[in-house]
Design a protein around this motif. Structure first.
Motif, short mmCIF file in Angstrom:
data_model
loop_
_atom_site.label_atom_id
_atom_site.label_comp_id
_atom_site.label_asym_id
_atom_site.label_seq_id
_atom_site.Cartn_x
_atom_site.Cartn_y
_atom_site.Cartn_z
N GLU A 43 0.84 -1.00 -0.28
CA GLU A 43 -0.35 0.20 -0.14
C GLU A 43 0.36 1.55 -0.32
OE1 GLU A 43 -3.08 2.01 3.06
OE2 GLU A 43 -1.79 0.27 2.99
N TYR A 49 6.04 2.42 1.44
CA TYR A 49 4.59 1.67 1.35
C TYR A 49 5.19 0.52 2.58
CZ TYR A 49 8.34 -0.84 -0.50
OH TYR A 49 9.38 -1.94 -0.94
N ASP A 83 -2.27 3.05 -6.30
CA ASP A 83 -2.45 3.38 -5.18
C ASP A 83 -1.52 2.08 -4.43
OD1 ASP A 83 -4.27 5.33 -5.24
OD2 ASP A 83 -5.53 3.47 -5.41
N THR A 84 -0.94 1.02 -4.93
CA THR A 84 -0.42 -0.17 -4.75
C THR A 84 1.46 -0.31 -5.80
OG1 THR A 84 -0.97 -1.67 -6.20
CG2 THR A 84 -2.46 -1.27 -3.90
#
Length: 108
Positions: free
Chosen positions: A30, A82, A99-100
């Motif tokens: 993430e 992340y 987003d990832t």
């Protein structure tokens, strides 16, 4: 009998190779922050690349954020922070991610 023994040993070796290949998997981390980085490793001013809009802000807000060409021209890379498995990591990337971020994980 020797042929069978050789075939059995070869199959056992193949099974070991398959299980070794299965020890790595691709997961998604993430993204929690993206910092544009200029030449020399200095961070670009935060007002150049504002925080990513939330999904509820709509597609127009996301496209407006993504198309800020003047910010991308100032950044040579992006420091991406992340989270995966309860820990925070960072990596330098040539483009800002979504987003990832994809992560290759070795399972032992």
């Amino acid at each position: 009998m020797t042929g069978w023994r050789a075939a059995l040993i070869a199959l056992a070796g193949l099974g070991a190779a398959v299980s070794a290949a299965a020890a790595e998997m691709l997961v998604q981390g993430e993204v929690i922050d993206v910092v544009p980085v200029a030449a020399g490793g200095r961070a670009v001013a935060n007002d150049c690349h504002p925080p990513r809009p939330r999904p509820e802000d709509g597609l127009v807000a996301l496209l407006g954020w993504d198309l800020r060409a003047s910010c991308r021209a100032a950044a040579n890379a992006y420091r991406v922070y992340y989270r995966w498995d309860g820990r925070t990591y960072s990596r330098l990337m040539p483009e800002p991610p979504g987003d990832t971020v994809p992560l290759r994980v070795r399972v032992e």
